[in-house]
Design a protein around this motif. Structure first.
Motif, PDB file in Angstrom:
ATOM      1  N   UNK A  46      27.319  39.968  40.909  1.00 49.96           N
ATOM      2  CA  UNK A  46      27.134  38.678  40.224  1.00 49.96           C
ATOM      3  C   UNK A  46      25.683  38.541  39.782  1.00 49.96           C
ATOM      4  N   UNK A  47      24.754  38.851  40.668  1.00 53.83           N
ATOM      5  CA  UNK A  47      23.338  38.734  40.329  1.00 53.83           C
ATOM      6  C   UNK A  47      22.967  39.634  39.147  1.00 53.83           C
ATOM      7  N   UNK A  48      23.560  40.813  39.094  1.00 50.23           N
ATOM      8  CA  UNK A  48      23.282  41.761  38.018  1.00 50.23           C
ATOM      9  C   UNK A  48      23.892  41.317  36.685  1.00 50.23           C
ATOM     10  N   UNK A  56      31.245  37.000  30.504  1.00 50.38           N
ATOM     11  CA  UNK A  56      32.020  35.793  30.815  1.00 50.38           C
ATOM     12  C   UNK A  56      33.311  35.771  30.013  1.00 50.38           C
ATOM     13  N   UNK A  57      34.392  35.607  30.717  1.00 47.83           N
ATOM     14  CA  UNK A  57      35.719  35.532  30.128  1.00 47.83           C
ATOM     15  C   UNK A  57      36.133  34.047  30.193  1.00 47.83           C
ATOM     16  N   UNK A  58      36.121  33.400  29.041  1.00 43.91           N
ATOM     17  CA  UNK A  58      36.448  31.979  28.966  1.00 43.91           C
ATOM     18  C   UNK A  58      37.954  31.823  28.849  1.00 43.91           C
ATOM     19  N   UNK A  71      32.803  38.931  34.830  1.00 45.17           N
ATOM     20  CA  UNK A  71      33.281  40.300  34.937  1.00 45.17           C
ATOM     21  C   UNK A  71      32.138  41.264  35.233  1.00 45.17           C
ATOM     22  N   UNK A  72      32.444  42.285  36.000  1.00 45.90           N
ATOM     23  CA  UNK A  72      31.505  43.384  36.238  1.00 45.90           C
ATOM     24  C   UNK A  72      31.533  44.316  35.027  1.00 45.90           C
ATOM     25  N   UNK A  75      34.799  45.668  34.010  1.00 48.48           N
ATOM     26  CA  UNK A  75      35.748  44.623  33.569  1.00 48.48           C
ATOM     27  C   UNK A  75      36.572  44.026  34.712  1.00 48.48           C
ATOM     28  N   UNK A  76      36.186  44.284  35.960  1.00 47.61           N
ATOM     29  CA  UNK A  76      36.834  43.661  37.106  1.00 47.61           C
ATOM     30  C   UNK A  76      36.267  42.252  37.284  1.00 47.61           C
ATOM     31  N   UNK A  77      37.116  41.305  37.653  1.00 48.68           N
ATOM     32  CA  UNK A  77      36.664  39.942  37.921  1.00 48.68           C
ATOM     33  C   UNK A  77      35.875  39.946  39.231  1.00 48.68           C
ATOM     34  N   UNK A  78      34.653  39.422  39.186  1.00 42.68           N
ATOM     35  CA  UNK A  78      33.842  39.328  40.403  1.00 42.68           C
ATOM     36  C   UNK A  78      33.644  37.881  40.847  1.00 42.68           C
TER      37      UNK A  78
END
Length: 111
Positions: A46-48, A56-58, A71-72, A75-78
């Motif tokens: 998240x910090x990175x 950001x996936x709206x 997303x990382x 493309x994985x949701x973090x």
């Protein structure tokens, strides 16, 4: 008070984190992780990725409320936000993650 991450345990014993804004409001929550180390890696991700708008996936829920996923690089949701009644609130939430996450301290509530 600056924003912070809270590393905690879920009721099933798995690990989660929450990113809280300076006012104490949760602005991003994680999935459940089986180990504390994996949860810490999620916080670092998240910090990175927080400052990168393309991460950001709206989204819009079926009931018309809005939320976002962070997303990382793979493309994985973090992290997932709370629900917002409109896109303006959602965009404010994204701005809050961008400003709070990169330098946020981690408060480990599992010790």
């Amino acid at each position: 008070m600056a924003g912070k991450f809270e590393l905690d345990k879920a009721s099933n014993g798995q690990f989660i984190f929450r990113l809280k804004a300076a006012n104490g409001q949760v602005i991003l929550g994680s999935e459940q992780y089986t180990t504390k180390e994996a949860c810490k890696n999620g916080i670092e991700s998240v910090q990175t990725n927080a400052a990168k708008d393309e991460r950001y996936q709206r989204k819009e829920a079926k009931d018309g409320r809005h939320y976002f996923n962070l997303l990382a690089g793979n493309h994985q949701v973090i992290g997932t936000s709370q629900m917002y009644k409109d896109t303006g609130g959602m965009e404010n939430g994204i701005d809050s993650v961008k400003s709070n996450a990169p330098g946020a301290a981690v408060d480990d509530l599992t010790d």
